[in-house]
Write a protein that holds these residues in place. Sequence first.
Motif, PDB file in Angstrom:
ATOM      1  N   THR A   1       0.951  -1.162  -0.010  1.00  0.00           N
ATOM      2  CA  THR A   1       0.046  -0.041  -0.077  1.00  0.00           C
ATOM      3  C   THR A   1       0.794   1.340   0.047  1.00  0.00           C
TER       4      THR A   1
ATOM      5  N   LEU B   1      -6.428  -0.549   4.319  1.00  0.00           N
ATOM      6  CA  LEU B   1      -5.203  -0.450   3.644  1.00  0.00           C
ATOM      7  C   LEU B   1      -5.155  -1.775   2.844  1.00  0.00           C
TER       8      LEU B   1
ATOM      9  N   PHE C   1     -10.284   6.023   1.188  1.00  0.00           N
ATOM     10  CA  PHE C   1      -9.060   5.279   1.296  1.00  0.00           C
ATOM     11  C   PHE C   1      -9.053   4.303  -0.096  1.00  0.00           C
TER      12      PHE C   1
END
Length: 322
Positions: free
Chosen positions: A152, A260, A304
């Motif tokens: 990530t 994530l 996200f």
Amino acid sequence: EILLIPLPSGTATVVCRVIETRAETEEVEDEEDDDEFRGFVTASTRFYVLADAAAPNALRINLLNAESLPTKQQSADLVQVNCEEDNEIFPVRRRLLRPAVALTAVVQAGKGKYPMTNSCRVPMDCCVFDRILLYLQHVDREPNIPWKFDPTLAPELLNAATKLQISGLIDAANKVLGSFQERVRREPIRLAEIIRRNAAIDSKTKQRSDTLLVIDNMVLDVSRWLHEHPGGSTIIPEQALNVDATVMFELYHASRNSFLYLKEFYIGELAIEDRHILPPPNENLPCDTNAEPSPAFLEHLRSFTSWRLRLEDLKQPTFKSF
């Protein structure tokens, strides 16, 4: 770092804040060494205590027989790297910076056309540069072993490595990002395919071949991670297959760390025509739980997942009439 030191009398505790660390380093150009800035306190470590002149009188401590802090000696082997975004400073061995072509002037300082200098600036914050340092230390000690990092972080590392012109790290980050591009399907994924793949059994292992989830219309392939799932390997197949699992993700995985991981499992988007027939997980939810995810959670989740395909990015199937 904060140290709490109880006084021998037991009546009070002294709060000490570490304001500086110093490491004695030998100016040896290529000798392999330990990490002098992430080291251990040993019997030879010396501590110097300074009183906080700004503390209120009632809390101020008078130090008796205190040794004066020695004058700091700047080793020619150390470079003070200033992070421009937060003004934090890292003392770094000069040779560690060699892979960063953009920092050649400080690496080769005092040689040829480069004037002597013991400092430089980098266009990033200290957190990003700390990860860059981890990479530089790895390639310095184990140049033939690929550096492993959280996938990530690939976009962030690629941006920093590009600024510093670190070709090895650019290649490593691009490799991770490239695998993402190859894995993600531009064509919408039909619900019928998800159901079919979730039902397929491997003839050798007699176990499910694939485990696909749908969260906020994202299709996630968690097959290889299923046995690593902190909640166990059975709860997902029992509760979250072939349904809209968004609200279940909200109930059990609302932390930032869970978000994530999503990019690692993302393979594409659920077809628009199947979104209205994707069943909710009503029978699998705790009592008195709404089957719809909250708007606040969806907003947080989408903040996200900006990397996911947009509707306009999808390649819609075309039909010919004869």
